[in-house]
Design a protein around this motif. Structure first.
Motif, short mmCIF file in Angstrom:
data_model
loop_
_atom_site.label_atom_id
_atom_site.label_comp_id
_atom_site.label_asym_id
_atom_site.label_seq_id
_atom_site.Cartn_x
_atom_site.Cartn_y
_atom_site.Cartn_z
N GLU A 65 41.82 36.27 41.97
CA GLU A 65 40.47 36.43 42.93
C GLU A 65 39.95 37.89 43.03
O GLU A 65 38.90 38.06 43.17
N LYS A 66 40.93 38.87 42.99
CA LYS A 66 40.63 40.18 43.30
C LYS A 66 40.01 40.81 41.82
O LYS A 66 39.30 42.01 41.99
N LEU A 67 40.62 40.34 40.74
CA LEU A 67 40.16 40.88 39.44
C LEU A 67 39.17 39.96 38.65
O LEU A 67 38.83 40.15 37.42
N TYR A 68 38.83 38.94 39.31
CA TYR A 68 38.04 37.83 38.56
C TYR A 68 36.94 38.19 37.74
O TYR A 68 36.90 38.02 36.52
N ARG A 69 36.04 39.11 38.33
CA ARG A 69 34.97 39.58 37.62
C ARG A 69 35.24 40.68 36.31
O ARG A 69 34.65 40.74 35.81
N PHE A 70 36.28 41.51 36.78
CA PHE A 70 36.83 42.66 35.94
C PHE A 70 37.42 42.17 34.61
O PHE A 70 37.30 42.96 33.66
N LYS A 71 37.96 40.89 34.68
CA LYS A 71 38.55 40.36 33.45
C LYS A 71 37.61 40.15 32.53
O LYS A 71 37.87 40.34 31.11
N TYR A 72 36.41 39.86 32.68
CA TYR A 72 35.36 39.79 31.73
C TYR A 72 35.08 41.07 30.88
O TYR A 72 34.55 41.00 29.70
N LEU A 73 35.27 42.03 31.61
CA LEU A 73 35.35 43.60 30.57
C LEU A 73 36.37 43.24 29.47
O LEU A 73 36.37 44.27 28.52
N LEU A 74 37.31 42.37 29.43
CA LEU A 74 38.14 42.20 28.35
C LEU A 74 37.66 41.53 27.22
O LEU A 74 37.99 41.58 25.87
N LEU A 75 36.52 40.80 27.44
CA LEU A 75 35.77 40.03 26.34
C LEU A 75 35.44 40.58 25.02
O LEU A 75 35.77 40.23 24.09
N PRO A 76 34.87 41.86 25.01
CA PRO A 76 34.64 42.71 23.76
C PRO A 76 35.77 43.06 23.31
O PRO A 76 35.70 43.00 21.79
N TYR A 77 36.96 43.43 23.81
CA TYR A 77 38.11 43.45 23.19
C TYR A 77 38.70 42.33 22.45
O TYR A 77 38.86 42.46 21.15
N ILE A 78 38.65 41.05 23.12
CA ILE A 78 39.12 40.04 22.53
C ILE A 78 38.36 39.44 21.34
O ILE A 78 38.96 39.22 20.16
N LEU A 79 37.06 39.47 21.25
CA LEU A 79 36.19 39.11 20.25
C LEU A 79 36.18 39.97 18.97
O LEU A 79 36.45 39.46 17.93
N TRP A 80 36.42 41.28 19.39
CA TRP A 80 36.69 42.30 18.27
C TRP A 80 37.84 42.08 17.52
O TRP A 80 37.86 42.24 16.46
#
Length: 154
Positions: free
Chosen positions: A124-139
């Motif tokens: 819950e504290k990092l819920y929104r921030f974890k989506y910053l990892l999506l470009p990394y994962i996709l790449w």
């Protein structure tokens, strides 16, 4: 430590890791070995790699600055260190040693580590921030496909 100071530290560490990886590449990108590789038809132009990695490391640095300000533990430090090591190691394996199969294993492991960040440290504290990892994962999935093609067709 405050997130803004951590952000600067992670920018330095992450872009430093990219610089070390670039050092290990040497001139191979423009060299004979790489130019003669049978590359995937969907291989993007060279400038895309630099742009993608810059965006990825910027997003990753933001994510890490919040993660480390909330959960600075030995586990988090270990997982981050592993990700940094695997990221740098791929360049060494692929470009310097030409061990494309080991590089593929390496990048799959890196993908698992980044997905681990996404799944484990996205409460819950990092819920929104974890989506910053999506470009990394996709790449990384794109990179896996490119590396796999090289392994299979060379």
């Amino acid at each position: 430590m405050k997130a803004k100071y951590l952000f600067i530290i992670f920018l330095i560490l992450n872009f430093g890791g990219l610089a070390i990886g670039r050092y290990f590449m040497g001139d191979e990108v423009s060299g004979v070995w790489y130019s003669q590789l049978n590359k995937a038809p969907w291989t993007p132009p060279g400038w895309v790699f630099g742009a993608a990695w810059s965006l990825i490391m910027l997003c990753f640095s933001i994510y890490l600055s919040y993660l480390f300000s909330i959960r600075n533990s030995k586990v988090v430090v270990f997982v981050y260190s592993l990700a940094l090591l695997l990221n740098v190691l791929w360049n060494y394996l692929f470009f310097h040693l030409h061990y494309v199969s080991y590089a593929l294993i390496n990048i799959v492991l890196l993908t698992i580590v980044i997905i681990y960040f996404f799944c484990t440290f996205g409460d819950e504290k990092l819920y929104r921030f974890k989506y910053l990892l999506l470009p990394y994962i996709l790449w990384l999935f794109v990179a896996i496909s490119l590396n796999t093609y090289v392994v299979l067709y060379n």
